[in-house]
Design a protein around this motif. Sequence first.
Motif, short mmCIF file in Angstrom:
data_model
loop_
_atom_site.label_atom_id
_atom_site.label_comp_id
_atom_site.label_asym_id
_atom_site.label_seq_id
_atom_site.Cartn_x
_atom_site.Cartn_y
_atom_site.Cartn_z
N GLY A 1 -20.87 -16.97 -45.15
CA GLY A 1 -20.41 -17.12 -46.53
C GLY A 1 -20.80 -18.40 -47.21
N ALA A 2 -21.61 -19.21 -46.57
CA ALA A 2 -22.01 -20.50 -47.16
C ALA A 2 -23.53 -20.53 -47.32
CB ALA A 2 -21.55 -21.66 -46.29
N GLN A 3 -23.96 -21.38 -48.22
CA GLN A 3 -25.39 -21.53 -48.47
C GLN A 3 -26.06 -22.23 -47.28
OE1 GLN A 3 -26.23 -23.82 -51.98
NE2 GLN A 3 -28.30 -23.00 -52.16
N LYS A 4 -27.30 -21.86 -46.99
CA LYS A 4 -28.04 -22.51 -45.91
C LYS A 4 -28.33 -23.95 -46.31
CE LYS A 4 -30.51 -18.51 -44.08
NZ LYS A 4 -31.84 -17.94 -43.80
N ILE A 5 -28.38 -24.80 -45.30
CA ILE A 5 -28.67 -26.22 -45.51
C ILE A 5 -29.84 -26.60 -44.62
CG2 ILE A 5 -27.78 -28.57 -45.36
CD1 ILE A 5 -24.96 -27.35 -45.58
N ARG A 6 -30.80 -27.27 -45.19
CA ARG A 6 -31.93 -27.80 -44.42
C ARG A 6 -31.61 -29.25 -44.09
NH1 ARG A 6 -36.27 -27.05 -42.22
NH2 ARG A 6 -38.13 -28.32 -42.39
N VAL A 7 -31.63 -29.59 -42.80
CA VAL A 7 -31.23 -30.92 -42.33
C VAL A 7 -32.38 -31.53 -41.55
CG1 VAL A 7 -29.54 -32.22 -40.99
CG2 VAL A 7 -28.84 -30.13 -42.17
N CYS A 8 -32.73 -32.78 -41.88
CA CYS A 8 -33.75 -33.51 -41.14
C CYS A 8 -33.20 -34.89 -40.77
CB CYS A 8 -35.02 -33.67 -41.98
SG CYS A 8 -35.83 -32.11 -42.37
N GLU A 9 -33.61 -35.40 -39.61
CA GLU A 9 -33.09 -36.69 -39.16
C GLU A 9 -34.14 -37.46 -38.37
OE1 GLU A 9 -29.85 -36.31 -36.38
OE2 GLU A 9 -30.77 -34.55 -35.48
N GLU B 1 -45.90 -38.96 -44.15
CA GLU B 1 -46.35 -38.88 -42.75
C GLU B 1 -45.30 -39.38 -41.75
OE1 GLU B 1 -49.19 -37.40 -41.48
OE2 GLU B 1 -49.32 -36.68 -43.53
N ARG B 2 -44.03 -39.38 -42.13
CA ARG B 2 -42.95 -39.74 -41.22
C ARG B 2 -42.55 -38.50 -40.44
NH1 ARG B 2 -39.28 -42.28 -45.93
NH2 ARG B 2 -39.62 -40.11 -46.55
N MET B 3 -42.31 -38.67 -39.15
CA MET B 3 -41.90 -37.56 -38.29
C MET B 3 -40.38 -37.41 -38.34
SD MET B 3 -43.04 -35.17 -36.28
CE MET B 3 -44.60 -35.64 -35.60
N TRP B 4 -39.90 -36.17 -38.48
CA TRP B 4 -38.48 -35.84 -38.57
C TRP B 4 -38.16 -34.68 -37.62
CZ3 TRP B 4 -35.12 -38.23 -42.14
CH2 TRP B 4 -35.72 -39.04 -43.09
N ARG B 5 -36.95 -34.64 -37.14
CA ARG B 5 -36.43 -33.45 -36.44
C ARG B 5 -35.63 -32.69 -37.48
NH1 ARG B 5 -36.01 -31.64 -31.52
NH2 ARG B 5 -36.64 -33.63 -30.63
N CYS B 6 -36.01 -31.45 -37.75
CA CYS B 6 -35.39 -30.66 -38.82
C CYS B 6 -34.83 -29.35 -38.27
CB CYS B 6 -36.41 -30.35 -39.91
SG CYS B 6 -37.11 -31.82 -40.70
N PHE B 7 -33.83 -28.82 -38.96
CA PHE B 7 -33.27 -27.51 -38.62
C PHE B 7 -32.59 -26.94 -39.87
CE2 PHE B 7 -30.06 -30.68 -37.57
CZ PHE B 7 -28.90 -30.18 -38.15
N VAL B 8 -32.26 -25.66 -39.78
CA VAL B 8 -31.52 -24.99 -40.84
C VAL B 8 -30.13 -24.70 -40.29
CG1 VAL B 8 -31.37 -22.91 -42.26
CG2 VAL B 8 -33.59 -24.01 -41.87
N ALA B 9 -29.10 -25.07 -41.08
CA ALA B 9 -27.71 -24.82 -40.69
C ALA B 9 -27.11 -23.81 -41.64
CB ALA B 9 -26.92 -26.12 -40.73
N GLN B 10 -26.39 -22.84 -41.07
CA GLN B 10 -25.75 -21.83 -41.91
C GLN B 10 -24.46 -21.38 -41.26
OE1 GLN B 10 -27.85 -18.12 -42.41
NE2 GLN B 10 -26.73 -17.64 -44.27
N ARG B 11 -23.46 -21.16 -42.10
CA ARG B 11 -22.24 -20.54 -41.61
C ARG B 11 -21.89 -19.39 -42.54
NH1 ARG B 11 -17.70 -25.25 -42.12
NH2 ARG B 11 -18.08 -25.76 -44.29
#
Length: 190
Positions: A144-152, A132-142
């Motif tokens: 030819g590279a694999q997508k990365i899910r990032v939360c902070e 139940e912790r709140m995070w700001r998340c997004f997906v990063a992609q460039r």
Amino acid sequence: MSTPFFERWFANHFINRIGHKTAFALAMLMCMLWSATAALRTPAEPMAPAVASHEWPSEWDGVALRPLALSDVEQRFADRFPGAIGRMTDGTRTLVMREVSQPTRMLHPAADCYRALGYRVEQARLERDAQERMWRCFVAQRHGAQKIRVCERIVDAQGTAFTDTSSWYWAAASGQSHGPWQAVTVARPI
């Protein structure tokens, strides 16, 4: 109605202009000497001690963590950072933890870092995790590279959480939030 005194001292005559400029220059010189004397008498404010080592958690959400070395760029950034920076992995996710000792603009959104590294940031949103912790998340992609899910998120010493670095900064700078603060960024490939 002006008096002869003001007319004599402030009339637009060459000698008055030279006199006023000389008086102003002397006043400026006195101010500079006063400041230099005060600076020499006052000891310099001690710099914040560099954090040689920091004890980071050995597990995250019940999973053991293994420390990772900072890259050269990250280390140079960490040398100026007001606190400590550590990178860890649980084998699947990479965690970047920052303990922040004072309000600073050096703590900025992870999305800014990813964009600077050439990633496209998409699907930004707030999310709650299993605890139940709140995070700001997004997906990063460039390309030819694999997508990365990032939360902070950022948590202060009283347990108040922030998902936005700007709101954290202003709360900390205005004394509404007290440190040390822990900023956590979790990244995992998807």
